[in-house]
Motif scaffolding. Sequence first.
Motif, PDB file in Angstrom:
ATOM      1  N   VAL A   1       0.876  -1.159  -0.032  1.00  0.00           N
ATOM      2  CA  VAL A   1      -0.066   0.039   0.108  1.00  0.00           C
ATOM      3  C   VAL A   1       0.836   1.192   0.165  1.00  0.00           C
ATOM      4  O   VAL A   1       1.960   1.109   0.636  1.00  0.00           O
ATOM      5  N   SER A   2       0.739   2.164  -1.021  1.00  0.00           N
ATOM      6  CA  SER A   2       1.432   3.302  -0.798  1.00  0.00           C
ATOM      7  C   SER A   2       0.358   4.496  -0.910  1.00  0.00           C
ATOM      8  O   SER A   2      -0.651   4.488  -1.446  1.00  0.00           O
ATOM      9  N   HIS A   3       0.798   5.500  -0.169  1.00  0.00           N
ATOM     10  CA  HIS A   3       0.045   6.974  -0.569  1.00  0.00           C
ATOM     11  C   HIS A   3       1.044   7.864  -0.819  1.00  0.00           C
ATOM     12  O   HIS A   3       1.917   8.425  -0.185  1.00  0.00           O
TER      13      HIS A   3
ATOM     14  N   GLY B   1       3.893  10.065   0.842  1.00  0.00           N
ATOM     15  CA  GLY B   1       4.938   9.787   0.416  1.00  0.00           C
ATOM     16  C   GLY B   1       5.581   8.371   1.460  1.00  0.00           C
ATOM     17  O   GLY B   1       6.647   7.835   1.452  1.00  0.00           O
ATOM     18  N   GLU B   2       4.736   7.741   2.044  1.00  0.00           N
ATOM     19  CA  GLU B   2       4.858   6.459   2.869  1.00  0.00           C
ATOM     20  C   GLU B   2       4.281   5.383   1.901  1.00  0.00           C
ATOM     21  O   GLU B   2       3.250   5.285   1.201  1.00  0.00           O
ATOM     22  N   CYS B   3       4.823   4.149   2.501  1.00  0.00           N
ATOM     23  CA  CYS B   3       4.281   2.814   1.821  1.00  0.00           C
ATOM     24  C   CYS B   3       4.225   1.954   2.945  1.00  0.00           C
ATOM     25  O   CYS B   3       5.253   1.872   4.078  1.00  0.00           O
ATOM     26  N   ALA B   4       3.420   0.699   2.854  1.00  0.00           N
ATOM     27  CA  ALA B   4       3.453  -0.245   3.731  1.00  0.00           C
ATOM     28  C   ALA B   4       3.571  -1.552   3.040  1.00  0.00           C
ATOM     29  O   ALA B   4       2.854  -1.906   2.147  1.00  0.00           O
ATOM     30  N   GLU B   5       4.275  -2.465   3.420  1.00  0.00           N
ATOM     31  CA  GLU B   5       4.552  -3.712   2.972  1.00  0.00           C
ATOM     32  C   GLU B   5       4.346  -5.008   3.891  1.00  0.00           C
ATOM     33  O   GLU B   5       4.698  -4.712   4.963  1.00  0.00           O
ATOM     34  N   ALA B   6       3.774  -6.040   3.354  1.00  0.00           N
ATOM     35  CA  ALA B   6       3.662  -7.261   4.125  1.00  0.00           C
ATOM     36  C   ALA B   6       4.217  -8.486   3.447  1.00  0.00           C
ATOM     37  O   ALA B   6       3.708  -8.612   2.299  1.00  0.00           O
ATOM     38  N   GLU B   7       4.774  -9.377   4.016  1.00  0.00           N
ATOM     39  CA  GLU B   7       5.133 -10.666   3.247  1.00  0.00           C
ATOM     40  C   GLU B   7       3.869 -11.554   3.245  1.00  0.00           C
ATOM     41  O   GLU B   7       3.874 -12.001   2.091  1.00  0.00           O
ATOM     42  N   SER B   8       2.965 -11.524   3.988  1.00  0.00           N
ATOM     43  CA  SER B   8       1.757 -12.320   3.738  1.00  0.00           C
ATOM     44  C   SER B   8       0.630 -11.534   4.504  1.00  0.00           C
ATOM     45  O   SER B   8       0.805 -10.750   5.306  1.00  0.00           O
TER      46      SER B   8
END
Length: 96
Positions: free
Chosen positions: A32-34, A77-84
Amino acid sequence: MRNKKFPFSDVPNTACFTCCHVLEENKPILYVSHDEDGYWQFLCGGNHKEEDARVVSLVSILNIDETMGDLAELDYGECAEAESITSDWIVSRMNK
């Protein structure tokens, strides 16, 4: 999403980007990115081509996965990542 306060500061019909993998193949949202320009992206975390892009509303994303509301406070300008889908989100600044 029914009977809950809309978690984003943007209005529910705000256009955002997703990928065909999330929309048509039911893959989980893992990135997810903003963006700095205010656009939201909700992607599967895989590699994408331009033709994989889809435009939907923010409320549509919440209907797909209501946990996306947990990321409503991502700053520009932030993003969030998850492996699963069971992993924690890792929030970071996007590279310019």
